[in-house]
Scaffold this active site. Structure first.
Site, PDB file in Angstrom:
ATOM      1  N   LYS A  87       0.693  -1.174   0.156  1.00 53.85           N
ATOM      2  CA  LYS A  87      -0.049   0.070  -0.058  1.00 53.85           C
ATOM      3  C   LYS A  87       0.895   1.420   0.156  1.00 53.85           C
ATOM      4  CE  LYS A  87      -4.409  -1.448   1.700  1.00 53.85           C
ATOM      5  NZ  LYS A  87      -4.280  -2.928   2.010  1.00 53.85           N
TER       6      LYS A  87
ATOM      7  N   GLU B 151      -9.706   7.134   4.086  1.00 52.00           N
ATOM      8  CA  GLU B 151     -10.711   6.417   4.814  1.00 52.00           C
ATOM      9  C   GLU B 151     -10.166   4.638   4.865  1.00 52.00           C
ATOM     10  OE1 GLU B 151     -11.459   6.599   1.491  1.00 52.00           O
ATOM     11  OE2 GLU B 151     -10.953   4.435   1.199  1.00 52.00           O
TER      12      GLU B 151
ATOM     13  N   SER C 287       1.521 -10.060  -1.175  1.00 54.23           N
ATOM     14  CA  SER C 287       1.253  -8.395  -0.946  1.00 54.23           C
ATOM     15  C   SER C 287       1.694  -7.835   0.306  1.00 54.23           C
ATOM     16  CB  SER C 287      -0.259  -8.121  -1.204  1.00 54.23           C
ATOM     17  OG  SER C 287      -1.171  -9.025  -0.813  1.00 54.23           O
TER      18      SER C 287
HETATM   19  C1  LIG Z   1      -5.061  -3.923   1.678  1.00 49.76           C
HETATM   20  C2  LIG Z   1      -4.398  -5.163   1.312  1.00 49.76           C
HETATM   21  C3  LIG Z   1      -4.727  -5.842   0.023  1.00 49.76           C
HETATM   22  C4  LIG Z   1      -6.100  -5.875  -0.555  1.00 49.76           C
HETATM   23  O1  LIG Z   1      -6.220  -4.308  -1.208  1.00 49.76           O
HETATM   24  P1  LIG Z   1      -5.610  -4.530  -2.923  1.00 49.76           P
HETATM   25  O2  LIG Z   1      -6.074  -3.149  -3.095  1.00 49.76           O
HETATM   26  O3  LIG Z   1      -6.866  -5.329  -3.503  1.00 49.76           O
HETATM   27  O4  LIG Z   1      -4.486  -4.724  -3.266  1.00 49.76           O
HETATM   28  C5  LIG Z   1      -3.927  -7.277  -0.164  1.00 49.76           C
HETATM   29  N1  LIG Z   1      -2.977  -7.502   0.879  1.00 49.76           N
HETATM   30  C6  LIG Z   1      -2.532  -6.626   1.640  1.00 49.76           C
HETATM   31  C7  LIG Z   1      -1.389  -7.152   2.318  1.00 49.76           C
HETATM   32  C8  LIG Z   1      -3.265  -5.488   2.081  1.00 49.76           C
HETATM   33  O5  LIG Z   1      -2.759  -4.889   3.219  1.00 49.76           O
END
Ligand SMILES: *Cc1c(COP(=O)(O)O)cnc(C)c1O
Length: 396
Positions: A84, A106, A373
């Protein structure tokens, strides 16, 4: 500037927000071709976030599964532990360039709130985060993090006091304060130009992964797999391969307790067309059009809609969208811990679970690229609770 993705996207906002959106669009168009903006962005990604993030071969897991080789793009190793921050740095830089002195956001699970509070501290800007009162209770550690970082957290008690209500409050704040305020959106959703802008900031994931894969394996992956909440880490990964027709793009939605139970967060597979957060998109709603709260073991996949570009990629067939339920995600989480010594975020575990399903059916020469992610330290309590409630759940 792209405002629509097929039938999706657009700017479904109050008349008073059309001017600030136009101002944002103009500023972004100029910034993205300005070498000094790009240099500053890339420098921060390198010096502050710690990019580039590695590409790790999950060797033991792949051998155990006995099929394709699974490669992990390590967004979990970024500063703040997820993807993020790539986007919040980009938007904060743009805010600075536009002369905005205040950031608002938000947040549902709190991860985007933390990523925004982080860059607000980095740039010395005041930051206010809207969060449903129910989420403030559920996500107390992230509320504490935001406060430590200097942000003010507003608990929103309207409606069901969750993410969708926080989105409405943030938009309301922006309407009243757009002269000096920049609204930082955390995923590839919201009104144009946000989906395109967030995609651009996150596309570093796919660009790096493509180059790393070519360097190390001499070829592209066969499939690129990522979890989809609002869809920013997935779009960021897909961006690197969208023109490579031979690379299958796979998004993975959170099936929660199963699509049939209605308790899930699968907007593409289980939602219908509607308007949310200023854009036309697929979303979870009742028959009379009220937004439904999502459910998933992973709080970060809790967005009730999905980025408009994903809906279009689904319609055109360029990307496919699978569903992984809680139990499969938890099994994948445990497998990565045991086989690779990596504790993944529960969100990312959905993408991993899909790869674990596919790998044994594919030959050893195939490469499955999974976007990891985020890291899972934040999920420990959730996992313990889940395991206490499901003592006989199986391991991968
Ligand atoms: C917020 C988050 C997501 C989901 O958000 P996307 O906009 O779909 O990428 C996925 N993985 C992690 C670790 C997150 O913090």
């Amino acid at each position: 500037m792209k405002t629509h993705y097929g039938n999706y996207g657009g700017q479904y906002v109050a008349e008073t927000l059309m001017a600030p959106l136009k101002e944002l669009e103009t500023a972004y168009e100029a910034a993205k071709t300005d070498p000094s903006f790009r240099r500053e962005f890339e420098e921060l990604l390198h010096d502050y976030v710690g990019r580039e993030s590695p590409l790790t071969c999950a060797r033991r897991l792949s051998e155990h599964l006995g099929g394709a080789t699974i490669l992990l793009k390590r967004e979990d190793l970024n500063h703040t532990g997820a993807h993020k921050v790539n986007n919040t740095i980009g938007q904060a830089l743009l805010a600075k360039r536009m002369g905005k002195r205040r950031l608002i956001a938000e947040t549902g699970a709190g991860m985007h709130g933390v990523a925004t509070a982080t860059v607000a501290a980095l740039f010395g800007m005041p930051c206010e985060v809207y969060m449903g009162a129910v989420d403030v209770e559920r996500q107390a550690p992230n509320v504490e993090r935001m406060k430590l970082l200097g942000a003010k957290v507003h608990a929103v008690s309207e409606g069901s006091a969750t993410l969708k209500d926080a989105m409405n409050e943030a938009l309301r704040d922006w309407v009243s304060n757009c002269d000096d305020t920049f609204y930082v959106i955390g995923t590839v959703a919201g009104p144009a130009p946000y989906p395109e802008m967030v995609r651009d900031f996150q596309s570093v994931i796919g660009r790096e992964a493509r180059r790393q894969c070519l360097e190390k394996y001499g070829r592209l992956p066969d499939e690129a797999i990522a979890c989809v909440g609002g869809g920013s880490n997935a779009i960021g990964l897909f961006a690197g391969f969208i023109d490579d027709a031979a690379v299958r793009l796979v998004g993975v939605e959170a099936g929660g307790k199963g699509l049939a139970t209605g308790e899930h967060a699968a907007s593409i597979n289980g939602g219908r067309l509607g308007v949310l957060h200023g854009a036309k998109t697929m979303l979870l709603q009742t028959d009379d059009g009220n937004v439904i709260d999502t459910y998933s073991v992973s709080a970060g996949l809790d967005y009730p809609g999905v980025g408009p570009e994903h809906c279009h990629l689904h319609d055109t067939g360029r990307a496919e969208y699978a569903v992984i339920n809680d139990d499969e995600a938890v099994a994948a989480f445990e497998a990565l811990c045991r086989f690779e010594g990596i504790i993944p975020a529960l969100e990312s575990s959905h993408a991993l679970a899909e790869a674990i399903k596919r790998a044994p059916k594919l030959g050893k020469d195939k490469l499955l690229l999974v976007n990891l992610s985020g890291r899972g330290d934040k999920d420990m309590e959730n996992i313990m609770r889940y395991k206490a409630a499901h003592p006989y759940s199986s391991r991968a």
